[in-house]
Design a protein around this motif. Structure first.
Motif, mmCIF file in Angstrom:
data_model
loop_
_atom_site.group_PDB
_atom_site.id
_atom_site.type_symbol
_atom_site.label_atom_id
_atom_site.label_comp_id
_atom_site.label_asym_id
_atom_site.label_seq_id
_atom_site.Cartn_x
_atom_site.Cartn_y
_atom_site.Cartn_z
ATOM 1 N N ASN A 28 0.830 -1.210 0.000
ATOM 2 C CA ASN A 28 0.000 0.000 0.000
ATOM 3 C C ASN A 28 0.860 1.255 0.000
ATOM 4 O O ASN A 28 0.490 2.263 -0.612
ATOM 5 N N GLY A 29 2.020 1.161 0.660
ATOM 6 C CA GLY A 29 2.931 2.295 0.665
ATOM 7 C C GLY A 29 3.516 2.592 -0.711
ATOM 8 O O GLY A 29 3.930 3.711 -0.991
ATOM 9 N N LEU A 30 3.541 1.572 -1.575
ATOM 10 C CA LEU A 30 4.002 1.768 -2.951
ATOM 11 C C LEU A 30 2.864 2.173 -3.888
ATOM 12 O O LEU A 30 3.020 3.058 -4.731
ATOM 13 N N PHE A 49 -4.853 3.283 -14.595
ATOM 14 C CA PHE A 49 -3.770 2.961 -13.650
ATOM 15 C C PHE A 49 -3.291 1.525 -13.816
ATOM 16 O O PHE A 49 -2.089 1.253 -13.864
ATOM 17 N N TYR A 50 -4.236 0.581 -13.901
ATOM 18 C CA TYR A 50 -3.871 -0.831 -13.896
ATOM 19 C C TYR A 50 -3.374 -1.341 -15.242
ATOM 20 O O TYR A 50 -2.603 -2.298 -15.291
ATOM 21 N N GLU A 51 -3.803 -0.736 -16.334
ATOM 22 C CA GLU A 51 -3.442 -1.262 -17.650
ATOM 23 C C GLU A 51 -1.933 -1.225 -17.870
ATOM 24 O O GLU A 51 -1.304 -0.174 -17.888
ATOM 25 N N GLY A 52 -1.351 -2.400 -18.031
ATOM 26 C CA GLY A 52 0.066 -2.514 -18.344
ATOM 27 C C GLY A 52 0.994 -2.007 -17.257
ATOM 28 O O GLY A 52 2.163 -1.720 -17.517
ATOM 29 N N SER A 53 0.504 -1.902 -16.019
ATOM 30 C CA SER A 53 1.323 -1.376 -14.924
ATOM 31 C C SER A 53 2.285 -2.442 -14.413
ATOM 32 O O SER A 53 1.866 -3.486 -13.908
ATOM 33 N N ALA A 54 3.570 -2.168 -14.535
ATOM 34 C CA ALA A 54 4.577 -3.112 -14.031
ATOM 35 C C ALA A 54 4.486 -3.234 -12.518
ATOM 36 O O ALA A 54 4.705 -4.316 -11.950
ATOM 37 N N LEU A 55 4.137 -2.127 -11.841
ATOM 38 C CA LEU A 55 4.023 -2.144 -10.386
ATOM 39 C C LEU A 55 2.891 -3.061 -9.944
ATOM 40 O O LEU A 55 3.033 -3.831 -8.993
ATOM 41 N N VAL A 56 1.765 -3.012 -10.662
ATOM 42 C CA VAL A 56 0.628 -3.873 -10.328
ATOM 43 C C VAL A 56 0.977 -5.339 -10.556
ATOM 44 O O VAL A 56 0.642 -6.208 -9.747
ATOM 45 N N LEU A 57 1.664 -5.633 -11.644
ATOM 46 C CA LEU A 57 2.061 -7.009 -11.930
ATOM 47 C C LEU A 57 3.028 -7.529 -10.866
ATOM 48 O O LEU A 57 2.932 -8.676 -10.425
ATOM 49 N N TRP A 58 3.954 -6.677 -10.452
ATOM 50 C CA TRP A 58 4.902 -7.078 -9.402
ATOM 51 C C TRP A 58 4.170 -7.312 -8.089
ATOM 52 O O TRP A 58 4.431 -8.304 -7.393
ATOM 53 N N ALA A 59 3.243 -6.420 -7.750
ATOM 54 C CA ALA A 59 2.478 -6.581 -6.511
ATOM 55 C C ALA A 59 1.625 -7.840 -6.567
ATOM 56 O O ALA A 59 1.518 -8.580 -5.584
ATOM 57 N N GLY A 60 1.038 -8.111 -7.739
ATOM 58 C CA GLY A 60 0.209 -9.298 -7.882
ATOM 59 C C GLY A 60 0.999 -10.588 -7.742
ATOM 60 O O GLY A 60 0.480 -11.605 -7.269
ATOM 61 N N SER A 61 2.266 -10.551 -8.124
ATOM 62 C CA SER A 61 3.088 -11.758 -8.037
ATOM 63 C C SER A 61 3.629 -11.993 -6.630
ATOM 64 O O SER A 61 4.027 -13.105 -6.290
ATOM 65 N N SER A 62 3.634 -10.955 -5.801
ATOM 66 C CA SER A 62 4.171 -11.096 -4.442
ATOM 67 C C SER A 62 3.088 -11.301 -3.389
ATOM 68 O O SER A 62 3.360 -11.839 -2.311
ATOM 69 N N ILE A 63 1.842 -10.908 -3.707
ATOM 70 C CA ILE A 63 0.786 -10.987 -2.696
ATOM 71 C C ILE A 63 0.459 -12.415 -2.256
ATOM 72 O O ILE A 63 0.015 -12.600 -1.110
ATOM 73 N N PRO A 64 0.657 -13.462 -3.082
ATOM 74 C CA PRO A 64 0.396 -14.814 -2.557
ATOM 75 C C PRO A 64 1.196 -15.144 -1.297
ATOM 76 O O PRO A 64 0.732 -15.917 -0.451
ATOM 77 N N VAL A 106 -9.699 -13.066 -5.313
ATOM 78 C CA VAL A 106 -10.527 -12.560 -6.405
ATOM 79 C C VAL A 106 -10.208 -11.096 -6.683
ATOM 80 O O VAL A 106 -10.120 -10.665 -7.838
ATOM 81 N N VAL A 107 -10.014 -10.307 -5.626
ATOM 82 C CA VAL A 107 -9.691 -8.883 -5.792
ATOM 83 C C VAL A 107 -8.408 -8.702 -6.601
ATOM 84 O O VAL A 107 -8.364 -7.932 -7.565
ATOM 85 N N ILE A 108 -7.364 -9.425 -6.227
ATOM 86 C CA ILE A 108 -6.098 -9.317 -6.956
ATOM 87 C C ILE A 108 -6.242 -9.876 -8.363
ATOM 88 O O ILE A 108 -5.653 -9.369 -9.321
ATOM 89 N N GLY A 109 -7.038 -10.945 -8.506
ATOM 90 C CA GLY A 109 -7.284 -11.494 -9.837
ATOM 91 C C GLY A 109 -7.946 -10.472 -10.753
ATOM 92 O O GLY A 109 -7.599 -10.376 -11.937
ATOM 93 N N VAL A 110 -8.878 -9.706 -10.221
ATOM 94 C CA VAL A 110 -9.530 -8.660 -11.011
ATOM 95 C C VAL A 110 -8.523 -7.585 -11.420
ATOM 96 O O VAL A 110 -8.517 -7.125 -12.565
ATOM 97 N N ARG A 111 -7.648 -7.207 -10.499
ATOM 98 C CA ARG A 111 -6.633 -6.197 -10.831
ATOM 99 C C ARG A 111 -5.716 -6.690 -11.948
ATOM 100 O O ARG A 111 -5.383 -5.935 -12.866
ATOM 101 N N LEU A 112 -5.313 -7.940 -11.865
ATOM 102 C CA LEU A 112 -4.452 -8.494 -12.911
ATOM 103 C C LEU A 112 -5.194 -8.578 -14.239
ATOM 104 O O LEU A 112 -4.604 -8.344 -15.303
ATOM 105 N N ALA A 113 -6.483 -8.919 -14.172
ATOM 106 C CA ALA A 113 -7.276 -8.983 -15.404
ATOM 107 C C ALA A 113 -7.371 -7.609 -16.064
ATOM 108 O O ALA A 113 -7.268 -7.477 -17.289
ATOM 109 N N MET A 114 -7.527 -6.584 -15.250
ATOM 110 C CA MET A 114 -7.620 -5.225 -15.793
ATOM 111 C C MET A 114 -6.277 -4.760 -16.357
ATOM 112 O O MET A 114 -6.226 -4.002 -17.316
#
Length: 230
Positions: A28-30, A49-64, A106-114
């Motif tokens: 969240n701080g990032l 914000f989410y489309e093609g965001s490298a930061l979102v992809l990185w966050a999505g890969s670390s949240i598990p 599901v929330v993170i899955g939606v972000r990755l889908a977007m």
């Protein structure tokens, strides 16, 4: 489990609570300074914000990892519950943690889908689903805080003040969940209720993790007779 195995798992569980809090706070701080859409934001803002965001992809890969840590914390907290009075509340807390893990999957899955959408078809629906689940997730955080606060107090793991912080945070979280339609309508003030509850959740979690760490002689948090750590 017994002996060193019990002690090792408690160390793992306590450290996992602290690691979980560090991950969600760090992410969240990032994301917030980077311009992540706040609750109640429109779908177009979210897509941009989410489309093609490298930061979102990185966050999505670390949240598990966060879900692994939260489950280990919940198992450790449940294992410390002593007596028939605290056991049902411990199960409530464990169920709350598991349910929030499922919801946020599901929330993170939606972000990755977007983030990978090319023509933005269905973006409004995706974002509305995200907002609804994000808000309603407060229900499960409330269950976790109520369950483990009451169970931890009954088992002598946490003190009265810590339990009260947990119950206060739970009230804020459940109120926030009930206000989800209002927040989705763009009422930013209503979203502050959930933010306040979330901040209490993080602080409560860190202290709980510290309390789970085994010690030779663990003082009763309520100031009573000393109890032995597992």
């Amino acid at each position: 489990m017994s002996g060193m195995t019990d002690r090792s798992f408690l160390i793992l569980s306590g450290a996992s609570a602290i690691a979980f809090a560090a991950i969600i706070t760090g992410l969240n701080g990032l994301l917030v300074p980077a311009g992540a859409p706040t609750p109640g934001a429109g779908a177009s803002e979210a897509v941009s914000f989410y489309e093609g965001s490298a930061l979102v992809l990185w966050a999505g890969s670390s949240i598990p990892l966060a879900w692994v840590f939260s489950t280990l914390f919940a198992a450790g907290a449940l294992s410390r519950v002593r007596g028939a009075a605290g056991r049902p509340w411990g199960l409530v807390g464990f169920a709350g943690v598991v349910a929030q893990n499922v919801t946020f999957t599901v929330v993170i899955g939606v972000r990755l889908a977007m983030s990978s959408a090319e023509e933005h078809e269905g973006a409004d629906l995706l974002w509305n689903l995200h907002e609804a689940l994000f808000g309603l997730n407060g229900t499960f955080l409330a269950l976790a805080m109520v369950g483990f606060s009451l169970a931890g107090r009954a088992g002598g793991v946490i003190g009265r003040f810590h339990a009260r912080i947990g119950l206060t945070g739970a009230v804020l979280q459940i109120v926030s969940a009930c206000l989800t339609p209002v927040v989705m309508g763009g009422n930013g003030a209503a979203g502050l209720v959930g933010l306040s509850g979330w901040l209490l959740w993080v602080g409560w979690l860190v202290v709980y993790g510290i309390r789970l760490l085994p010690r030779t002689h663990l003082p009763d948090p309520g100031g009573g007779v000393a109890a032995e750590a597992a």
